[in-house]
Design a protein around this motif. Structure first.
Motif, PDB file in Angstrom:
ATOM      1  N   LYS A   1      -4.218   3.311   5.423  1.00 25.94           N
ATOM      2  CA  LYS A   1      -3.480   3.477   6.705  1.00 25.94           C
ATOM      3  C   LYS A   1      -3.579   2.505   7.028  1.00 25.94           C
ATOM      4  O   LYS A   1      -3.814   1.516   7.241  1.00 25.94           O
TER       5      LYS A   1
ATOM      6  N   SER B   1      -1.985   5.965   0.709  1.00 20.49           N
ATOM      7  CA  SER B   1      -2.112   7.622   0.477  1.00 20.49           C
ATOM      8  C   SER B   1      -3.582   7.574   0.467  1.00 20.49           C
ATOM      9  O   SER B   1      -4.277   8.849   1.237  1.00 20.49           O
ATOM     10  N   THR B   2      -4.851   6.582   0.578  1.00 22.64           N
ATOM     11  CA  THR B   2      -5.779   6.835   1.388  1.00 22.64           C
ATOM     12  C   THR B   2      -5.618   5.763   2.968  1.00 22.64           C
ATOM     13  O   THR B   2      -6.674   5.687   3.312  1.00 22.64           O
TER      14      THR B   2
ATOM     15  N   ASP C   1       1.250  -1.095   0.005  1.00 29.30           N
ATOM     16  CA  ASP C   1      -0.004   0.042  -0.396  1.00 29.30           C
ATOM     17  C   ASP C   1       0.720   1.036  -0.295  1.00 29.30           C
ATOM     18  O   ASP C   1       1.591   0.798   0.639  1.00 29.30           O
ATOM     19  N   ASN C   2       0.267   2.646  -0.323  1.00 26.77           N
ATOM     20  CA  ASN C   2       1.109   3.652  -0.963  1.00 26.77           C
ATOM     21  C   ASN C   2       1.225   4.120   0.518  1.00 26.77           C
ATOM     22  O   ASN C   2       1.412   5.535   0.510  1.00 26.77           O
TER      23      ASN C   2
ATOM     24  N   ASP D   1       4.243   2.158  -4.181  1.00 31.21           N
ATOM     25  CA  ASP D   1       2.921   2.438  -4.671  1.00 31.21           C
ATOM     26  C   ASP D   1       3.507   1.529  -6.564  1.00 31.21           C
ATOM     27  O   ASP D   1       3.918   1.751  -7.108  1.00 31.21           O
TER      28      ASP D   1
ATOM     29  N   ILE E   1      -2.950   5.456 -12.293  1.00 28.79           N
ATOM     30  CA  ILE E   1      -3.219   5.126 -11.470  1.00 28.79           C
ATOM     31  C   ILE E   1      -3.833   3.531 -11.801  1.00 28.79           C
ATOM     32  O   ILE E   1      -3.435   1.895 -11.373  1.00 28.79           O
TER      33      ILE E   1
ATOM     34  N   LYS F   1     -13.398  13.042  -9.179  1.00 30.63           N
ATOM     35  CA  LYS F   1     -11.881  13.337  -8.522  1.00 30.63           C
ATOM     36  C   LYS F   1     -11.334  12.365 -10.363  1.00 30.63           C
ATOM     37  O   LYS F   1     -10.400  13.316 -10.616  1.00 30.63           O
TER      38      LYS F   1
ATOM     39  N   GLU G   1      -4.417  11.118 -14.115  1.00 29.12           N
ATOM     40  CA  GLU G   1      -3.976  10.764 -13.034  1.00 29.12           C
ATOM     41  C   GLU G   1      -5.027   9.422 -12.752  1.00 29.12           C
ATOM     42  O   GLU G   1      -4.555   8.504 -12.039  1.00 29.12           O
TER      43      GLU G   1
ATOM     44  N   GLN H   1      -7.490   4.576  -7.851  1.00 31.52           N
ATOM     45  CA  GLN H   1      -8.323   5.486  -7.516  1.00 31.52           C
ATOM     46  C   GLN H   1     -10.339   5.184  -7.576  1.00 31.52           C
ATOM     47  O   GLN H   1      -9.698   5.333  -8.212  1.00 31.52           O
TER      48      GLN H   1
END
Length: 316
Positions: A37, A34-35, A31-32, A51, A92, A81, A88, A76
């Protein structure tokens, strides 16, 4: 069996990881954050900060871990978005998945389980939507979730890797962040707990097929050994309006909170629910949680979270 969960610190992925650990699988998480945890990651799983756009790093993880099965949830996920930044979104969801598939090929993974979406269908021509329904997405997100399905099928044909593609209805439950297309439950929940007025876009009569995260987890685990080379809806086969959802949550909270109505959003589908007959046949899957039961479990979980933050609003 070694299982790699990509996006395993996120909402659905972390719940899948927990169940895999409970079932004694050897689990690795990428996991990166970004969202996702880090606190969502089960302590018994190996974790790599990575990533899926980072090809070199991704190959290192595959080389070290050599997973037999890959469960791919990194994405994403926000429709709005995707409309603001389609490039983007595509990098992704599409290029990132190609990178994952290249690693699966290079390091001889036996199977990939891919999390797709009901968004690939676009505006339904009939309901419930089955897997034979035409694919005609109306958002860039829908395009970027569907395109990898083609790559997965061709990689399977060329290199002998098995796959199961799971097209999810609207997933809700514990660890979901209050944002994104599938997050209307958590958005409402956040508003109720903070005693802030929720907003419904449109008239609230749009319908969705809301499925509790534990049912999604069950489908993923069943896909480890079933549903080879199939595209399968994972759903409840039931339509619920956003107004009905709001009313159910209001009743559980015993709240008098009113709702604000706003204009419809671009890229939103008005009516959708998915046929789940194929899931019953190919995955030996059927959902266990009715909407009110799933909502109660979700609300109980977040009440405890908000208590710790000093923000909880109990019965009004």
């Amino acid at each position: 069996m070694k299982v790699l969960v990509i996006g395993g610190a996120g909402f659905i992925g972390s719940n899948v990881v927990d169940r895999l650990i409970d079932e004694k699988y050897d689990v690795t998480v990428i996991d990166n954050l970004s969202t996702g945890k880090i606190e969502n990651v089960n302590s018994k799983a190996s974790f790599y900060l990575c990533d899926i756009r980072d090809v070199e790093r991704l190959n290192v993880v595959f080389e070290v871990e050599k997973p037999e099965i890959v469960i791919h949830h990194a994405a994403q996920i926000d429709v709005q978005k995707s409309l603001r930044n389609p490039a983007e979104d595509a990098v992704i969801n599409i290029v990132g998945t190609i990178n994952v598939l290249e690693c699966c090929k290079n390091w001889e993974a036996k199977k990939i389980v891919y999390a797709s979406s009901a968004a690939v269908y676009g505006d339904p021509e009939y309901l419930p939507v089955d897997e034979e329904h035409k694919v005609d997405p109306i958002s860039f997100y829908g395009i970027s979730k569907h395109t990898p399905e083609h790559y997965i099928k061709v990689y399977s044909q060329l290199y002998g890797m098995k796959y199961t593609i799971l097209r999810y209805a609207n997933v809700y439950g514990i660890r979901q962040e209050p944002k994104g297309e599938g997050g209307v439950v958590s958005i409402f929940l956040d508003k109720f707990l903070k005693k802030e007025q929720p907003t419904i876009f449109g008239n609230g009569e749009q319908t969705r097929d809301f499925i509790y995260v534990e049912d999604i987890v069950k489908a993923n685990l069943n896909a480890l050994k079933n549903g080879d080379n199939e595209i399968i809806n994972v759903s409840t086969n039931q339509a619920v309006t956003v107004n009905e959802l709001y009313k159910s949550m209001k009743e559980i909270f015993e709240s008098s909170m009113s709702v604000n109505y706003s204009e419809e959003r671009k890229g939103d589908i008005l009516h959708s629910y998915l046929d789940n007959k194929k899931a019953k046949d190919k995955l030996e899957f059927s959902n266990e949680y009715e909407i009110k039961e799933g909502l109660r479990k979700t609300i109980e979980y977040y009440r405890e979270i908000y208590k710790g933050m000093g923000e909880v609003a109990m019965s009004e």
